[in-house]
Design a protein around this motif. Structure first.
Motif, mmCIF file in Angstrom:
data_model
loop_
_atom_site.group_PDB
_atom_site.id
_atom_site.type_symbol
_atom_site.label_atom_id
_atom_site.label_comp_id
_atom_site.label_asym_id
_atom_site.label_seq_id
_atom_site.Cartn_x
_atom_site.Cartn_y
_atom_site.Cartn_z
ATOM 1 N N GLN A 205 0.812 -1.219 0.000
ATOM 2 C CA GLN A 205 0.000 0.000 0.000
ATOM 3 C C GLN A 205 0.847 1.272 0.000
ATOM 4 O O GLN A 205 0.298 2.368 0.030
ATOM 5 C CB GLN A 205 -0.908 0.008 1.249
ATOM 6 C CG GLN A 205 -1.816 -1.200 1.365
ATOM 7 C CD GLN A 205 -2.859 -1.260 0.271
ATOM 8 O OE1 GLN A 205 -3.273 -0.231 -0.252
ATOM 9 N NE2 GLN A 205 -3.281 -2.456 -0.093
ATOM 10 N N ARG A 209 3.547 1.275 -4.421
ATOM 11 C CA ARG A 209 2.509 2.014 -5.131
ATOM 12 C C ARG A 209 3.008 3.361 -5.632
ATOM 13 O O ARG A 209 2.212 4.257 -5.874
ATOM 14 C CB ARG A 209 1.304 2.232 -4.198
ATOM 15 C CG ARG A 209 0.541 0.955 -3.902
ATOM 16 C CD ARG A 209 -0.177 0.459 -5.159
ATOM 17 N NE ARG A 209 -0.805 -0.835 -4.908
ATOM 18 C CZ ARG A 209 -2.022 -0.997 -4.428
ATOM 19 N NH1 ARG A 209 -2.733 0.057 -4.117
ATOM 20 N NH2 ARG A 209 -2.514 -2.194 -4.238
ATOM 21 N N HIS A 251 1.517 1.208 8.880
ATOM 22 C CA HIS A 251 1.209 1.486 7.475
ATOM 23 C C HIS A 251 1.079 2.983 7.210
ATOM 24 O O HIS A 251 1.411 3.459 6.114
ATOM 25 C CB HIS A 251 -0.063 0.749 7.067
ATOM 26 C CG HIS A 251 0.083 -0.740 7.141
ATOM 27 N ND1 HIS A 251 -0.983 -1.606 7.067
ATOM 28 C CD2 HIS A 251 1.198 -1.523 7.280
ATOM 29 C CE1 HIS A 251 -0.539 -2.846 7.163
ATOM 30 N NE2 HIS A 251 0.768 -2.826 7.301
ATOM 31 N N ARG A 286 -5.495 -2.432 -9.603
ATOM 32 C CA ARG A 286 -4.058 -2.157 -9.648
ATOM 33 C C ARG A 286 -3.547 -2.139 -11.088
ATOM 34 O O ARG A 286 -2.728 -1.294 -11.460
ATOM 35 C CB ARG A 286 -3.313 -3.206 -8.829
ATOM 36 C CG ARG A 286 -1.820 -2.953 -8.744
ATOM 37 C CD ARG A 286 -1.112 -4.061 -7.996
ATOM 38 N NE ARG A 286 0.321 -3.799 -7.967
ATOM 39 C CZ ARG A 286 1.004 -3.446 -6.903
ATOM 40 N NH1 ARG A 286 0.372 -3.276 -5.757
ATOM 41 N NH2 ARG A 286 2.295 -3.233 -6.954
ATOM 42 N N ARG A 387 -8.043 1.823 -5.620
ATOM 43 C CA ARG A 387 -6.611 1.769 -5.343
ATOM 44 C C ARG A 387 -5.980 3.011 -5.962
ATOM 45 O O ARG A 387 -6.486 3.554 -6.938
ATOM 46 C CB ARG A 387 -5.971 0.517 -5.942
ATOM 47 C CG ARG A 387 -6.420 -0.786 -5.274
ATOM 48 C CD ARG A 387 -5.963 -0.831 -3.822
ATOM 49 N NE ARG A 387 -6.342 -2.073 -3.194
ATOM 50 C CZ ARG A 387 -7.457 -2.233 -2.497
ATOM 51 N NH1 ARG A 387 -8.307 -1.229 -2.385
ATOM 52 N NH2 ARG A 387 -7.715 -3.386 -1.921
#
Length: 395
Positions: A205, A209, A251, A286, A387
């Motif tokens: 994440q 990314r 995170h 994604r 996403r």
């Protein structure tokens, strides 16, 4: 930045030109739970090889990091240099060699100046300080223009805890481990196996990314260490409420550092994110987001503040994601330019260039929200799944 159970220091060993700090040490007061993820590049730097092997135990007590020299493509001599430096710092700290994790960043192909590093170690050890992490963030920089740090304080039950991280990275940034060094520290009590589980989940994440230039490096390293000084009940079940609370904090720190890396992309003047809403599932989302985000033609459109939505539609079409082209909506920021796969009209597209985010070059000390042009592709009549990617645009 202070994380209970850790001390840190930085010094100039003369690896870089001038008197810039280029050597750093972070230590735990006792062996800490540790986990790491490393480059997927087949060409791996010597410290990556050593640290990856040593982390199989799930324990570490020291990180020795140099900048200015990647110690990559240096053969047996490079492995010996990394081993020797970690061996001597272990002796100074009176800990086993296997608990020392080396890391390097800088120019590939040059031999590590072991003599300079060994000469700087005694001073480095004497300078260890609980407040030294900020200095380390400066010392690991290469082409970075600012030090990247993040910290969050929270609780596990009645126990306060801290999660803090530092990172470097500005070039060779791309998913499958964005090129970087990132070191994260916490005082939470957690098992090494669960720490690795949460690290991998957070990677998907955050650092996986982002993209700037499409390259991946030989030295990518993300390591997290947990001292256990928070004295909470040991976290060892991924589905526990306490474990999830810790994972959220971890995170958040990882995402914060990842965004800072994008904002500092080499030559970057635009920072934007791609949001895909309504894909069949996370994998499909994604695919769509990654293809749009890394498209050179989309990047040039952002650079020129050009609402060329056809480039986005074309990227979506080759992404491999399943969708109905006649059900696609596209927005540039708040402005919708495509409805049900067709243009709304020239007037809507002209509004894109008036977005305040595009008026001035990217300012690296400005809030991210002020710098993002949003590309939103809605793939209608499918399940909701969102996403995003963050991109630093090169010009």
């Amino acid at each position: 930045m202070i994380v209970p159970g850790f001390r840190a220091a930085a010094a100039s060993a003369g690896i870089k030109k001038g008197q810039q700090p280029d050597l750093a040490l972070i230590t735990a007061i006792r062996p800490a739970a540790a986990a790491g993820v490393f480059t997927t590049n087949r060409v791996k730097a010597a410290p990556v090889v050593i640290s990856r092997e040593r982390l199989r135990s799930g324990r570490a007590q020291a990180l020795l990091v140099n900048s200015g020299n990647a110690n990559a493509c240096t053969g047996a001599q490079g492995l010996e240099a990394a081993w020797e430096a970690s061996h001597w710092i272990a002796r100074y700290l009176n800990i086993p060699d296997r608990l020392v994790l080396p890391a390097s960043t800088g120019v590939i192909g040059q031999k590590l100046p072991t003599g300079k590093i060994l000469a700087a170690l005694p001073d480095l050890v004497t300078r260890l300080d609980p407040e030294g992490l900020s200095e380390v963030a400066q010392a690991i920089m290469t082409t970075d223009t600012f030090a990247k740090t993040a910290q969050i304080d929270g609780h596990i039950g009645d126990h306060p805890l801290t999660v803090a991280g530092i990172a470097k990275g500005a070039g060779m940034i791309h998913p499958r481990m964005a090129t970087l060094l990132a070191f994260i520290f916490t005082d939470a009590a957690i098992s090494p196996s669960l720490l690795k589980t949460y690290l991998k989940a957070g990677l998907a994440q955050s650092f996986n990314r982002i993209s700037v230039d499409g390259d991946t490096s030989t030295n990518d390293t993300v390591i997290v260490m947990a001292s256990g000084q928070a004295r909470n009940q040991l976290l060892d079940r991924p589905d526990s409420a306490a474990g999830q609370d810790f994972a959220t904090l971890l995170h958040q720190v990882m995402a914060d550092l990842a965004v800072q890396i994008v904002r500092d992309g080499e030559g970057a003047q635009r920072c934007y994110r791609v949001i895909v809403d309504g894909a069949v599932n996370a994998v499909e989302a994604r695919k769509a987001a990654a293809t749009v985000a890394t498209s050179p033609l989309v990047k040039t459109a952002v650079t020129g503040a050009d609402a060329n939505w056809g480039r986005i539609m074309a990227a979506l079409g080759r992404s491999g994601a399943r969708f109905d082209p006649e059900q696609v909506d596209i927005f540039f920021g708040p402005h919708q330019v495509v409805r049900n796969g067709q243009a709304i009209g020239p007037a809507a597209e002209l509004d894109f260039g008036d977005l305040p985010e595009l008026k001035d070059p990217l300012l690296k000390d400005s809030p991210l929200e002020d710098l993002c042009a949003l590309y939103i592709a809605r793939l209608q009549n499918l399940l909701d799944e969102a996403r995003l990617y963050f991109i630093g645009e090169k010009v």
